[in-house]
Scaffold this active site. Structure first.
Site, short mmCIF file in Angstrom:
data_model
loop_
_atom_site.label_atom_id
_atom_site.label_comp_id
_atom_site.label_asym_id
_atom_site.label_seq_id
_atom_site.Cartn_x
_atom_site.Cartn_y
_atom_site.Cartn_z
N HIS A 77 18.64 30.01 -108.04
CA HIS A 77 18.23 29.09 -106.98
C HIS A 77 19.40 28.83 -106.04
O HIS A 77 20.54 28.67 -106.49
CB HIS A 77 17.81 27.74 -107.59
CG HIS A 77 16.60 27.82 -108.45
ND1 HIS A 77 16.66 28.21 -109.77
CD2 HIS A 77 15.30 27.57 -108.18
CE1 HIS A 77 15.44 28.18 -110.28
NE2 HIS A 77 14.59 27.80 -109.34
N GLU A 114 27.13 30.27 -110.66
CA GLU A 114 28.07 30.11 -109.55
C GLU A 114 29.51 30.18 -110.03
O GLU A 114 30.36 30.81 -109.39
CB GLU A 114 27.78 28.80 -108.81
CG GLU A 114 26.53 28.82 -107.96
CD GLU A 114 25.21 28.77 -108.74
OE1 GLU A 114 24.16 28.97 -108.12
OE2 GLU A 114 25.22 28.53 -109.98
N ASP A 128 41.34 44.59 -105.97
CA ASP A 128 41.31 45.27 -104.68
C ASP A 128 42.64 45.19 -103.95
O ASP A 128 43.09 46.17 -103.36
CB ASP A 128 40.21 44.68 -103.80
CG ASP A 128 40.18 45.31 -102.42
OD1 ASP A 128 40.04 46.55 -102.34
OD2 ASP A 128 40.33 44.58 -101.42
#
EC number: 4.6.1.17
Length: 159
Positions: A77, A114, A128
């Site tokens: 959600h 989250e 990265d």
């Protein structure tokens, strides 16, 4: 499929209806690690990475990721997140970086995904930014440490 709330009686995926759940304070804490050589860790902590401030950029990436979780995980959600904080701690004992994310909301469903997304993307960002120096880094140990609020109450992971 008993016990799996994201599936209906026919086994089809659906977004859980939380409209009848009360709005409560929710919090989640997640953790992960990026293991690397001591030399790469020194490069990060001394600010010598070619791409810039590795920990600062990873912190921002984690915050942004937490806010975009519903766009990335199909059945999550969209939530009114009220706090996202990331702690990125160099640990010479690994060697590597320990990443922890705390996410809060006042809502009808939790913020575990989250927090886990924030940690995952922060770890990927670290990778990265220094992969040119060390491609063999390991992202490991991503897990939920704590969630509180809502019907299921408090969860704390065992150490």
């Amino acid at each position: 499929m008993a016990g799996l709330s994201h599936f209906d009686e026919a086994g089809r995926a659906h977004m859980v209806d939380v409209s009848d759940k009360p709005v409560t304070a929710r919090v989640a804490l997640a953790r992960g690690e990026v293991r690397m050589s001591a030399a790469t860790l020194a490069l990060v902590t001394e600010g010598r990475a070619d791409k810039g401030d590795v920990l600062g950029v990873a912190r921002l990436a984690g915050i942004m990721a937490a806010k975009r979780t519903a766009d990335l995980i199909p059945l999550c959600h969209p939530l009114p997140i009220t706090k996202v904080a990331l702690d990125l701690t160099p640990d010479p004992g690994l060697p590597g970086i320990v990443v922890e994310a705390t996410v809060r909301t006042g809502g009808q469903t939790g913020v575990e995904m989250e927090a886990l997304t924030a940690v995952s993307v922060a770890c990927l960002t670290i990778y990265d930014m220094v992969k040119a120096v060390e491609k063999g880094m390991e992202i490991t140990g991503i897990r939920l440490l704590l969630k509180d609020g809502g019907k299921s109450g408090r969860f704390e992971a065992t150490p």
